[in-house]
Design an enzyme around this catalytic site. Structure first.
Site, short mmCIF file in Angstrom:
data_model
loop_
_atom_site.label_atom_id
_atom_site.label_comp_id
_atom_site.label_asym_id
_atom_site.label_seq_id
_atom_site.Cartn_x
_atom_site.Cartn_y
_atom_site.Cartn_z
N ARG A 52 18.76 67.67 69.59
CA ARG A 52 17.39 68.04 69.19
C ARG A 52 16.79 66.90 68.37
NH1 ARG A 52 16.96 70.79 64.70
NH2 ARG A 52 18.57 72.29 65.27
N TYR A 104 -10.31 71.39 75.78
CA TYR A 104 -9.45 72.15 76.71
C TYR A 104 -9.31 73.59 76.21
CZ TYR A 104 -5.14 73.80 78.85
OH TYR A 104 -4.20 74.58 79.48
N ASP A 176 -7.21 63.59 72.10
CA ASP A 176 -6.46 64.06 73.27
C ASP A 176 -6.89 63.16 74.42
OD1 ASP A 176 -5.59 65.29 75.59
OD2 ASP A 176 -5.83 67.32 74.80
N LYS A 201 0.15 65.62 83.06
CA LYS A 201 -0.94 65.13 83.89
C LYS A 201 -0.69 63.68 84.34
CE LYS A 201 -2.55 69.23 83.07
NZ LYS A 201 -2.27 69.66 81.75
C1 LIG Z 1 -6.88 67.87 78.04
C2 LIG Z 1 -5.66 68.72 77.96
N1 LIG Z 1 -4.97 68.77 76.81
C3 LIG Z 1 -3.86 69.54 76.68
C4 LIG Z 1 -3.41 70.33 77.71
C5 LIG Z 1 -2.20 71.19 77.52
O1 LIG Z 1 -1.09 70.60 78.15
P1 LIG Z 1 0.15 71.43 78.72
O2 LIG Z 1 -0.36 72.26 79.85
O3 LIG Z 1 1.11 70.36 79.13
O4 LIG Z 1 0.67 72.27 77.60
C6 LIG Z 1 -4.10 70.31 78.93
C7 LIG Z 1 -3.64 71.12 80.06
O5 LIG Z 1 -4.31 71.30 81.05
C8 LIG Z 1 -5.26 69.49 79.05
O6 LIG Z 1 -5.96 69.44 80.20
#
Ligand SMILES: Cc1ncc(COP(=O)(O)O)c(C=O)c1O
Length: 385
Positions: A52, A104, A176, A201
Site C-alpha cells: 500500500r 464533471y 482537473d 481517460k
Molecule cells: C473530467 C473528469 N474528472 C474526473 C472524472 C472521474 O474519474 P473516474 O471515473 O476515473 O473516477 C471523470 C470521469 O468521467 C472526468 O470526466
C-alpha cells in the site's frame, strides 16, 4: 518518485520514470504483483516494506506522469474520484472552495453530497469569466478547483490569468486536466499548484482501466499527498499502473491523431444542415478559440453538438454503428453519449439548463479510427434525424 530527464515530451512519454529492470534487463517495468517485501535483516530493507505504501510499478507511473505534467511528484489512486478526494483532503472544515460551475458531475456530487457534510463550502462559478471569478474569490478562499475544457460544452478557463488571480487572493489552484491531457495543456507550467487526472481517460487511452493521479510541485503538498495516499489507502493497483504506463507511451502519438480527427469531425458536423451548433475549441466559431490556441497545443478529441430535441438525439444515437453509445471518453475508439440522460443525469434539470446541457445535445469522444469511416457513420445516423 522524482520526475527526471528534460527530454522532449514524446521521449518522456516513453521513458520517464522507467529503466530496464535491474534483475533481468526487462525493458518494460514489471507488474510487481506483491503485497509485501522480504527484509534482509531487522530494520534493513530495499526501500519497500508494504505494497500500500510502496510499489515499483506504481512509482514508475507516478514518475512518468509527474514528468509529463512538468511537476515534481505524482500519486496514483484507484480512480479519478479517489484522486479528487485526495486533493480535497488538503482542506479543513470551514474552508471555502471556488469551483468551475460546469465541473464533471461526479466531482459536483462528491463536493455537494459528501464533503459539504464535513463543513466545506463550495461556490460554483463560470470560471471562463474572470470578473465572476474575482467576485467569488472576494470571500476568503482556500482552493480554486478548475476544469478546462469543460464537459460537454467545451468552455475554457484562462489558466494563467485564473491562477494569478487566485494566488493574489491566497488560494491554491487545482486543475482537473483529464479532458486535455498533458500532451495538449500543462497547467503547472501556467502556475497552477496541483493537477489531477482520471487516468481512465486519455492517459490510459484504451478503455481498459479505471484510475486517477495527482501531480504536485510544492514540498508541503507532496508531503501531505504521500502521507494521505498511504493513510487512506485508495491506491492504484500494480496491474492498472502497468496498463496506464503502457498507455502513456503512446500519448503524444494518440493525442496528435485525436486532434486531427476531432477537428475533422467538428468541421463535418458544422457543415451539416441538421446540426444547429458544434462546441469544439478548434473551430473559429468557438467563443474562446483564441484562448484555446494560446493555452492548448491542439484541440483534442472531445466535442458536442446540438440536434434540437431529445427525439432527434434519440433517433441519431440509436442509429450510430461504428461509434459506440457509451459513457467515458479518451479511448482510441470513438464513444458517443447523451449528456442529459447519461453523464449528467445526476445534475438537476434546472442546473443542466443553466449550463447549456440541452436534451438535444450529443457528445463525442472522437477516437483515432479512419476519418472517412467516422464521417460515414455520422452521415448515415444523421439521415435518421
Ligand atoms: C473530467 C473528469 N474528472 C474526473 C472524472 C472521474 O474519474 P473516474 O471515473 O476515473 O473516477 C471523470 C470521469 O468521467 C472526468 O470526466
Amino acid at each position: 518518485m522524482t520526475s527526471d530527464a528534460p527530454a522532449g515530451f514524446a521521449t518522456r512519454c516513453i521513458h520517464a520514470g522507467q529503466r530496464a529492470d535491474p534483475s533481468t534487463g526487462a525493458i518494460i517495468t514489471p507488474i510487481f504483483q506483491t503485497s509485501t517485501y522480504v527484509q534482509d535483516a531487522l530494520g534493513q530493507h530495499k526501500g519497500y516494506e508494504y505494497a500500500r505504501t510502496q510499489n515499483p510499478t506504481r512509482e514508475a507511473l507516478e514518475a512518468n506522469v509527474a514528468s509529463l505534467e512538468s511537476g515534481r511528484e505524482g500519486f496514483a489512486f484507484a480512480s479519478g474520484m479517489a484522486a479528487i478526494g485526495a486533493v480535497a483532503s488538503m482542506l479543513e472544515a470551514g474552508d471555502h472552495v471556488v469551483v468551475t460551475d460546469n465541473i464533471y458531475g461526479g466531482t459536483y456530487r462528491l463536493f455537494e453530497r459528501v464533503l459539504s457534510r464535513y463543513g466545506l463550502r463550495f461556490t460554483y462559478v463560470d470560471t471562463s469569466r474572470l470578473d465572476l471569478l474575482a467576485a467569488a474569490l472576494a470571500e476568503p478562499t482556500r482552493m480554486l478547483f478548475l476544469e478546462t475544457p469543460t464537459n460537454p460544452v467545451m468552455g475554457l478557463t484562462d489558466l494563467a490569468e485564473a491562477s494569478a488571480l487566485a494566488h493574489r487572493h491566497g488560494a491554491s489552484v487545482v486543475v482537473d486536466n483529464t479532458f486535455a491531457s498533458p500532451a495538449l495543456q500543462r497547467p503547472l507550467e501556467l502556475d497552477a499548484d496541483l493537477v489531477l487526472h482520471s487516468t481512465t481517460k486519455y492517459l490510459n487511452g484504451h478503455s481498459d482501466s479505471v484510475g486517477g493521479i495527482v501531480v504536485a510541485r510544492h514540498d508541503t503538498d507532496i508531503e501531505w499527498l504521500r502521507f494521505y495516499q498511504n493513510a487512506a489507502g485508495a491506491i492504484l493497483s500494480p496491474f492498472d499502473s502497468w496498463l496506464v504506463l503502457r498507455g502513456t507511451k503512446t500519448l503524444a502519438l494518440r493525442m496528435a491523431q485525436h486532434n486531427v480527427n476531432g477537428l475533422a469531425v467538428a468541421e463535418y458536423l458544422a457543415g451539416h444542415p441538421k446540426v444547429a451548433r458544434v462546441f469544439y475549441p478548434g473551430l473559429p466559431s468557438h467563443p474562446q478559440h483564441e484562448l484555446a490556441r494560446r493555452q492548448m497545443q491542439g484541440f483534442g478529441g472531445m466535442l458536442a453538438f446540438e440536434l434540437g430535441s431529445l427525439e432527434h438525439a434519440r433517433r441519431f444515437l440509436n442509429r450510430v454503428g461504428l461509434m459506440a453509445l457509451a459513457e467515458s471518453l479518451g479511448g482510441v475508439e470513438s464513444l458517443i453519449s447523451h449528456p442529459a440522460t447519461m453523464t449528467h443525469a445526476s445534475v438537476p434539470a434546472d442546473r443542466r439548463a443553466a449550463l447549456g446541457i440541452t436534451d438535444g445535445l450529443v457528445r463525442i469522444s472522437v477516437g483515432i479510427e479512419d476519418i472517412d469511416d467516422l464521417t460515414a457513420d455520422l452521415a448515415q445516423a444523421l439521415d435518421a434525424v
